[in-house]
Each structure stands twice: as C-alpha cells, then as structure tokens.
Design an enzyme around this catalytic site. Structure first.
Site, PDB file in Angstrom:
ATOM      1  CG  HIS A 258       0.522  -0.155   2.628  1.00 43.48           C
ATOM      2  ND1 HIS A 258       0.752  -0.856   3.033  1.00 43.48           N
ATOM      3  CD2 HIS A 258      -0.124   1.055   3.389  1.00 43.48           C
ATOM      4  CE1 HIS A 258       1.604  -0.890   4.086  1.00 43.48           C
ATOM      5  NE2 HIS A 258       0.457   0.897   4.299  1.00 43.48           N
ATOM      6  CB  CYS A 259       3.999   1.939   1.216  1.00 47.77           C
ATOM      7  SG  CYS A 259       2.815   2.947   2.957  1.00 47.77           S
ATOM      8  CG  LEU A 260       8.253   0.528  -0.445  1.00 43.23           C
ATOM      9  CD1 LEU A 260       8.943  -0.371  -1.017  1.00 43.23           C
ATOM     10  CD2 LEU A 260       8.290   1.460  -0.769  1.00 43.23           C
ATOM     11  CB  ILE A 262       0.691   3.956  -3.663  1.00 37.19           C
ATOM     12  CG1 ILE A 262      -0.193   3.053  -4.309  1.00 37.19           C
ATOM     13  CG2 ILE A 262      -0.119   5.755  -3.938  1.00 37.19           C
ATOM     14  CD1 ILE A 262      -1.437   3.216  -3.744  1.00 37.19           C
ATOM     15  CG  ASP A 263       3.240   5.916   0.088  1.00 39.74           C
ATOM     16  OD1 ASP A 263       1.868   5.931  -0.462  1.00 39.74           O
ATOM     17  OD2 ASP A 263       4.012   5.975   1.543  1.00 39.74           O
TER      18      ASP A 263
END
Length: 419
Positions: A258-260, A262-263
């Site tokens: 859910h992070c790498l 996208i962020d």
C-alpha cells in the site's frame, strides 16, 4: 474521549482497537456494509488483528463499528485513515475529501481532526482544512484542532506494531499539536513532534521514497551483475559487512503493497503539478521497479529456451507466492501478481500456490500432488515470487526441474537460478 476512526482497514482497525484498549470510547466508521457486519460479528479481515482480540474489545463495549455517518456525532478526536490510491497514475484524494465532508457535519468547537492517510505535503492545510471550515462554519486553530500523523503500519510485522513504533505528530498550531500529541501519547509509547504539517507529510512520503529508490538501485544492479556473470547476492553480502555508511537492500520481482508503488508518485506528481519541476530520481526508480516483473518474465523465458528448447507459450509453470511480501495475504500492487498475469498473457499454464491467499486459482498445499495428480517435478519451471515460510525450499530444490528464485533465498544449484 470519544474517538472516531474513519476507515477500518489495515491502518484504521488497529488504531481503533488500540484506542479502545487504552480506555477511549471508539466508533469505527466503515462505509462498506459487508465489512461492517463482519467486524460487528467479531470476525477480523485484517490478519494483524486476531478475531479473539476483536471480540474481546467488542464485548467490553469500548468499540463499535458503523456505516452510519450519524454515529460520528459528538466526537472528541476523529482520525481519517482512508485510502489514497492512484487513479490514472495521479494522486486520488477523493476518499480524504469525502471523509472531511462527513466529519464537518458533526464538527463541534474544541474537537480535533487528524489525517493519517499518506499524501503529498500541503494536503492537510490546503485540502482538508478548507473543507472542514467551509462546511462547519468553524475556524481551524481557533474553534477546532487539526493535525497530521502519518501511519507506519507494516503488515505482518509482529515486532513493530502501532503501540511501539515511534509516531510522528503535527498540528496546525501549537495548541493543535498539544491536542494531537496528547491523544497519541495515550495509545503509543513514543511520539515525535514535527515543527509543521508539511514536514510531517513530507517525512512519510520520503520514508517510502528512500526504500523505493534503494530497491530500484539493487534491482538494476542485479540486472547488470547477471549480464556480467557476477553473483549479485554474494556481492550484497560482502558490502553489508561494512559497519557504517551502507544499508542492505535486496533485489526482487518488483515493489508492492500500500506504500512503495504509490507514495513516491504522490511526491513527484505534486512537485511537478505545483512547481513544474521533475523529481528525476523518483521517476527513474519508478521506471526500474515497474519494469522488474517484465525482467523476471524475460529471465524465465530465456531459461526455458536455453535449458529445454521451449517457449513460455504452453509451458507449465508453478508460481509460488502471490502476496507482495512473505507471511501476509496482502496482495495490493503485488509484483508477483503482475508476473503471473504476464506469463498467462503469453500463453503459459500457470498454477499459483499461496497458503495465505486461498482464493480462486490458488492452492493452499504447496507441494502435495494437486487434484489432477500433478507434482512439482511435472512443471517445466517454478518461479519463486514470495518466499512464505510454509514453502519447503529444500524439497523444492530436489523435486523441481528448474527454479527461478526471485528473492535469493535458495542455495545456488545447477537447476536453481537466483535473479
């Protein structure tokens, strides 16, 4: 205090339960009614949250779950933990806006609103606060408090949990910061005050950008090392013996979760849209990591051609692991899924095994003969994508005709290649 947590997913549910256990009265708002019903029945869909723990908190009466916005009324602290995905490769803040609009209807003087959703610097000040002020008629920093506290949830990590992971806290004003800090001090062991909202927002996206860029670096290094005939895994072990100035990152089939994936895009997109500048290193890292599933497929294609004189089309391939990381069922943005999809698009017959994802197309018994009598030895190739602890790698090394190990966890052997 009466705490409302908007969004009962990987971030919101652990936060809500922890707050209830700390003595607060908590309303978990979840717009998905099926999820709501499941939580109310004491069944957790988040693997880091045991259903027994959920049931215990429900029985205490300190936690309730609802899909009715009216249940937000009278909150002292509201925490927004909704998704911030990418839509058409651009940041999508629609869920944050919807949450802000919903809270504004029930916002009362003295209440506190905290954003935890990952986003670009300026979102709390320029997006959330105007929404809250316009729809409530109140003024942020004077009539109510606003803050930002980035989530640091790592699915499947039993060592670092919400309560013992240092929590960054930020507020619009000094008074806002004191209110935000007081709440998180009641549920976490360490809080780290930030000098401003934007610094806290930037810290979150940079944490993941740091990982993203370094993973891209070792992914490209692994490609170059393969071309040169050098063992990249041993090279990284050697480099890691340096006691200063080096952090070990490992190659793999890509980045997921859910992070790498996208962020970093939130940061680069914001800088380009707002200031017309390009964050070149992020964009290059994105290109490298997004192309890694294609590189895995090419390596498998080359191996089948070189070893067995056959193509991917029509080949029987066993894919081990579909989640983005070991020990979890989280398949969000998983590069393993991308590899599987690409192989199937090329005409390969792919059998997927993931003990954490017993969904259609996945078997939850790794090496036992399948229903059709197929054994590991009968596959043309095995691609190890997610090294769950349930996989018997020693047995795999003995039985498989060929293994492409994308995670570097198997010992080199004549029929085992590491990425």
């Amino acid at each position: 205090m009466h705490i409302c947590v908007l969004g009962q997913g990987y971030v919101g549910l652990p936060l809500a339960l922890r707050a209830a256990e700390a003595g607060h009265t908590v309303t978990g708002y979840e717009p998905d009614r099926k999820r709501c019903e499941r939580l109310a029945a004491g069944s957790s869909y988040i693997e880091d949250i045991d259903s027994n723990r959920l049931q215990q908190v429900l029985r205490s009466g300190a936690y309730t779950v609802s899909s009715d916005l009216k249940d937000l009324k009278g909150f002292d602290v509201a925490v927004i933990t909704v998704p911030t995905p990418l839509t058409d490769r651009a940041p999508d803040l629609s869920c944050v806006r919807e949450a802000g609009s919903a809270l504004a209807a029930w916002l009362e003087p003295g209440a506190t609103v905290v954003l935890e959703s990952t986003t670009h610097p300026g979102t709390t000040r320029d997006v959330l606060i105007p929404l809250l002020e316009e729809r409530s008629g109140l003024v942020a920093g004077r009539d109510f408090h606003v803050g930002f506290s980035p989530e640091r949830i790592d699915p499947g990590n039993a060592d670092w949990r919400l309560e013992n992971t240092p929590k960054i806290v930020a507020g619009l004003t000094d008074a806002c910061l004191r209110r935000v800090k007081a709440f998180y001090d009641s549920i976490t062991e360490v809080t780290v005050p930030a000098s401003g909202l934007e610094e806290a927002e930037l810290a979150k996206v940079f944490e993941n950008t740091y990982r993203h860029v370094n993973i891209a670096l070792v992914n490209e290094l692994s490609r170059m090392a393969h071309t040169l005939g050098v063992d990249v895994w041993h090279t990284l072990e050697l480099a890691a013996t340096k006691p200063f100035g080096f952090t070990k990152f490992l190659p793999g089939p890509g980045v997921g979760g859910h992070c790498l994936p996208i962020d970093p895009v939130y940061l680069s997109h914001h800088v380009k849209a707002r200031h017309g500048q390009t964050f070149r290193l992020i964009e290059l890292a994105q290109d490298i990591n997004e192309s890694q599933p294609d590189y895995v497929v090419r390596r498998l294609q080359d191996a089948l051609s070189r070893r067995f004189r056959r193509s991917v089309h029509g080949a029987r391939i066993l894919a081990l692991g579909a989640a983005y990381k070991p020990g979890t069922s989280d398949a969000r943005q998983s590069p393993a899924v991308q590899v599987i999809d690409r192989l199937r698009a090329m005409g390969a017959h792919v059998t997927v095994v993931d003990p954490y994802l017993p969904n259609d197309g996945c078997r939850d018994i790794p090496f036992a003969p399948a229903d059709d009598g197929t054994s590991v030895a009968e596959f043309d190739a095995v691609v190890l994508l997610t090294p769950h602890g349930e996989f018997d790698l020693a047995q795999l090394a003995v039985e498989a005709a060929y293994v492409l190990d994308t995670r570097g966890v198997m010992a080199p052997a004549p029929h085992v290649e590491r990425l």
